[in-house]
Design a protein around this motif. Sequence first.
Motif, short mmCIF file in Angstrom:
data_model
loop_
_atom_site.label_atom_id
_atom_site.label_comp_id
_atom_site.label_asym_id
_atom_site.label_seq_id
_atom_site.Cartn_x
_atom_site.Cartn_y
_atom_site.Cartn_z
N ILE A 8 -72.83 92.67 14.57
CA ILE A 8 -72.54 94.07 14.90
C ILE A 8 -72.38 94.89 13.63
CG2 ILE A 8 -70.84 95.60 15.96
CD1 ILE A 8 -70.37 93.35 18.03
N ILE A 9 -71.62 94.37 12.67
CA ILE A 9 -71.45 95.08 11.40
C ILE A 9 -72.79 95.21 10.67
CG2 ILE A 9 -70.35 94.97 9.12
CD1 ILE A 9 -67.96 93.63 10.53
N LEU A 50 -74.89 97.92 12.32
CA LEU A 50 -74.36 99.24 11.96
C LEU A 50 -74.75 99.63 10.54
CD1 LEU A 50 -70.79 99.19 13.56
CD2 LEU A 50 -72.75 100.56 14.26
N VAL A 86 -78.43 100.65 10.51
CA VAL A 86 -78.61 101.99 11.08
C VAL A 86 -78.13 103.06 10.10
CG1 VAL A 86 -77.83 103.55 12.90
CG2 VAL A 86 -78.56 101.23 13.46
N MET A 87 -76.96 102.85 9.49
CA MET A 87 -76.45 103.83 8.53
C MET A 87 -77.34 103.93 7.30
SD MET A 87 -72.29 103.65 8.72
CE MET A 87 -72.15 101.94 8.26
N GLY A 104 -76.96 94.92 5.54
CA GLY A 104 -76.97 94.72 6.99
C GLY A 104 -77.89 93.60 7.41
#
Length: 74
Positions: free
Chosen positions: A6-7, A10, A13-14, A62
Amino acid sequence: MRALSIIGILLIVMGVVALAVGGFTFFTTERVVDAGPLQIDVQKPHTIILNPIVGVVAAVAGVALVLADRRATA
């Protein structure tokens, strides 16, 4: 999905958003004159520029986290 995945997603995406946007501007209002009935406000722009290196590092980190989580579960 586990926490690392999940991290990692994220961060990916960021990182992509940081590369696509490049920066953003926001405004703050400041009162410059306040003399009885006379009030004058000024809006000041503040620009935050996102360095492309930050986006690349976030995306790579990520991907590394997602791959690390998949190897740990296998």
